[in-house]
Design a protein around this motif. Structure first.
Motif, PDB file in Angstrom:
ATOM      1  N   UNK A   1      29.045   9.784  -7.855  1.00 15.43           N
ATOM      2  CA  UNK A   1      29.161  10.668  -6.698  1.00 15.43           C
ATOM      3  C   UNK A   1      28.440  11.990  -6.959  1.00 15.43           C
ATOM      4  N   UNK A   2      28.591  12.505  -8.165  1.00 15.38           N
ATOM      5  CA  UNK A   2      27.905  13.759  -8.511  1.00 15.38           C
ATOM      6  C   UNK A   2      26.393  13.573  -8.470  1.00 15.38           C
ATOM      7  N   UNK A   3      25.917  12.485  -9.062  1.00 14.18           N
ATOM      8  CA  UNK A   3      24.482  12.222  -9.051  1.00 14.18           C
ATOM      9  C   UNK A   3      23.953  12.113  -7.625  1.00 14.18           C
ATOM     10  N   UNK A   4      24.667  11.371  -6.772  1.00 11.25           N
ATOM     11  CA  UNK A   4      24.220  11.186  -5.390  1.00 11.25           C
ATOM     12  C   UNK A   4      24.191  12.512  -4.641  1.00 11.25           C
ATOM     13  N   UNK A   5      25.207  13.351  -4.890  1.00  9.84           N
ATOM     14  CA  UNK A   5      25.265  14.641  -4.198  1.00  9.84           C
ATOM     15  C   UNK A   5      24.117  15.537  -4.661  1.00  9.84           C
ATOM     16  N   UNK A   6      23.814  15.502  -5.932  1.00  2.83           N
ATOM     17  CA  UNK A   6      22.708  16.319  -6.447  1.00  2.83           C
ATOM     18  C   UNK A   6      21.367  15.820  -5.926  1.00  2.83           C
ATOM     19  N   UNK A   7      21.205  14.499  -5.847  1.00  3.55           N
ATOM     20  CA  UNK A   7      19.957  13.955  -5.299  1.00  3.55           C
ATOM     21  C   UNK A   7      19.803  14.333  -3.829  1.00  3.55           C
ATOM     22  N   UNK A   8      20.911  14.334  -3.104  1.00  2.00           N
ATOM     23  CA  UNK A   8      20.880  14.755  -1.702  1.00  2.00           C
ATOM     24  C   UNK A   8      20.475  16.222  -1.595  1.00  2.00           C
TER      25      UNK A   8
ATOM     26  N   UNK B   1      33.031  21.248 -10.470  1.00  2.43           N
ATOM     27  CA  UNK B   1      32.675  22.670 -10.463  1.00  2.43           C
ATOM     28  C   UNK B   1      31.218  22.856 -10.851  1.00  2.43           C
ATOM     29  N   UNK B   2      30.785  22.109 -11.870  1.00  2.00           N
ATOM     30  CA  UNK B   2      29.408  22.213 -12.320  1.00  2.00           C
ATOM     31  C   UNK B   2      28.438  21.818 -11.220  1.00  2.00           C
ATOM     32  N   UNK B   3      28.740  20.714 -10.542  1.00  2.00           N
ATOM     33  CA  UNK B   3      27.860  20.258  -9.465  1.00  2.00           C
ATOM     34  C   UNK B   3      27.794  21.293  -8.350  1.00  2.00           C
ATOM     35  N   UNK B   4      28.969  21.809  -7.927  1.00  2.00           N
ATOM     36  CA  UNK B   4      28.992  22.775  -6.830  1.00  2.00           C
ATOM     37  C   UNK B   4      28.269  24.063  -7.223  1.00  2.00           C
ATOM     38  N   UNK B   5      28.381  24.457  -8.487  1.00  2.00           N
ATOM     39  CA  UNK B   5      27.710  25.673  -8.937  1.00  2.00           C
ATOM     40  C   UNK B   5      26.196  25.506  -8.877  1.00  2.00           C
ATOM     41  N   UNK B   6      25.695  24.338  -9.314  1.00  2.00           N
ATOM     42  CA  UNK B   6      24.260  24.089  -9.266  1.00  2.00           C
ATOM     43  C   UNK B   6      23.742  24.087  -7.834  1.00  2.00           C
ATOM     44  N   UNK B   7      24.463  23.437  -6.952  1.00  2.00           N
ATOM     45  CA  UNK B   7      24.024  23.368  -5.557  1.00  2.00           C
ATOM     46  C   UNK B   7      24.118  24.740  -4.903  1.00  2.00           C
ATOM     47  N   UNK B   8      25.193  25.486  -5.222  1.00  2.00           N
ATOM     48  CA  UNK B   8      25.343  26.832  -4.657  1.00  2.00           C
ATOM     49  C   UNK B   8      24.212  27.735  -5.128  1.00  2.00           C
TER      50      UNK B   8
END
Length: 376
Positions: free
Chosen positions: A361-368, A5-12
């Protein structure tokens, strides 16, 4: 909030900020950045004059001299405004309207109403810059979370390396000789400090600067110089500290220059009193085998200057990697000493690899995401 949720919120949030920035940037480009900058400067100058003079020229406060001054200021602003500025006609209409003899607040309200379209456009550059700041902050938040992920990954990888630790290993095989040496070397240093002259102690500390793994704090310069250059330096540290407590008249009977002793010693009493043998001890849990070897080598040179008898106990410590199942015992000691009950439970639950996979996975998604939403 879960990691996902945290990752998706940051990307959103990053995506939302980019969309808002693009919207405001397109709005700026519709008129042109330079054109809006000229308009904003013109509006700010015009509005500033209105704001300064409104109370001075309206109602009972108005007088001909102030009104003339006000209109002169409006004329000065109009002269500075480029002829091709956006909404030049509005500025001209406002200027024409203000060429009257007396003013009321309603006259100013009328001008403000006329300027509304200009005021709106004058905010567009600031709105765009505000959106740019928000976008950059969103990227910083993503980078901060990446750093957090990497730190958590490092911690979990450290735990994973210890997952095979034998918690029942007989760590006393390492602990007992290390503790015996530590007790002996601290006692030896106490005796050295008690009986040796302060000059010997200071020279020993100076010599230790050549051994970076023996981390004694160097003596303050004025203390070292006083002890080296004055006969009092032949006394033990405890005696010198006692002298420093004497009155100057009493101290006259013991030293040549009481003021010099007090100046050098009184301000550094805490350092001299705290000086102990801790820098000569071996850490627990112990260092890796290679680190222990280098540390024992430097400690041997240091301890030999204080009490050669203690060196024998140090050699026993140095031999532990050769004579024991050192890494197994050390890993067990590290787990017992450094890990909390919660971390030990995580080790036993075998959930570490799942946590690592999720964090990576979270780190890679955030770097992307940072690649998809570049710096602007």
């Amino acid at each position: 909030m879960s990691t996902s949720d945290s990752r998706h919120e940051l990307i959103a949030e990053l995506e939302r900020c980019e969309e808002e920035l693009d919207r405001r940037q397109r709005r700026v480009e519709e008129y042109g950045e330079d054109e809006l900058a000229d308009l904003t400067e013109a509006y700010d100058s015009f509005y500033e004059v209105l704001d300064i003079y409104q109370d001075q020229v309206t109602g009972d406060d108005g007088d001909i001299q102030t009104i003339v001054e006000f209109q002169s200021e409006i004329d000065r602003v109009m002269t500075a405004i480029p002829d091709d500025v956006l909404h030049a006609d509005i500025f001209e209409e406002c200027d024409e309207y203000l060429q009257q003899k007396w003013f009321s607040d309603s006259d100013f309200e009328h001008v403000y109403d006329q300027l509304d379209p200009v005021a709106d456009l004058a905010e567009w550059l600031g709105d765009r810059d505000e959106a740019l700041d928000a976008y950059r902050k969103a990227r910083r938040d993503v980078r901060a979370r990446i750093r957090e992920c990497e730190a958590e990954i490092d911690d979990l990888e450290r735990l994973a390396e210890l997952a095979e630790a034998d918690l029942d290993a007989p760590i006393e095989r390492l602990e007992e000789p290390i503790q015996e040496y530590n007790d002996a070397v601290k006692a030896a240093f106490r005796e050295f400090k008690r009986s040796a002259s302060a000059r010997e102690v200071v020279r020993f500390l100076d010599e230790m600067e050549a051994y970076p793994l023996v981390e004694f704090e160097s003596p303050p310069r004025d203390v070292a110089e006083y002890i080296e250059d004055n006969p009092t330096g032949e006394e033990p540290i405890a005696t010198i500290l006692e002298y420093a407590d004497y009155s100057r008249s009493k101290l006259d009977h013991y030293v040549d220059d009481p003021n010099k002793l007090k100046h050098a010693i009184e301000g550094h009493r805490a350092y001299l009193e705290a000086l102990d043998g801790d820098p000569l001890t071996i850490e627990w849990p112990p260092l890796s085998a290679e680190e222990l070897r280098y540390r024992c080598r430097e400690l041997t040179a240091a301890v030999n200057r204080i009490d050669p008898a203690v060196v024998e106990q140090l050699r026993e410590v140095e031999s532990l990697p050769r004579e024991t199942d050192y890494e197994r015992l050390r890993n067990s000691a590290v787990v017992r000493q450094e890990l909390s009950a919660e971390e030990r439970e995580r080790l036993q639950s075998e959930a570490i690899e799942d946590e690592l996979a999720e964090l990576r996975a979270e780190r890679d998604r955030l770097e992307e995401a940072l690649e998809n939403y570049p710096e602007r």
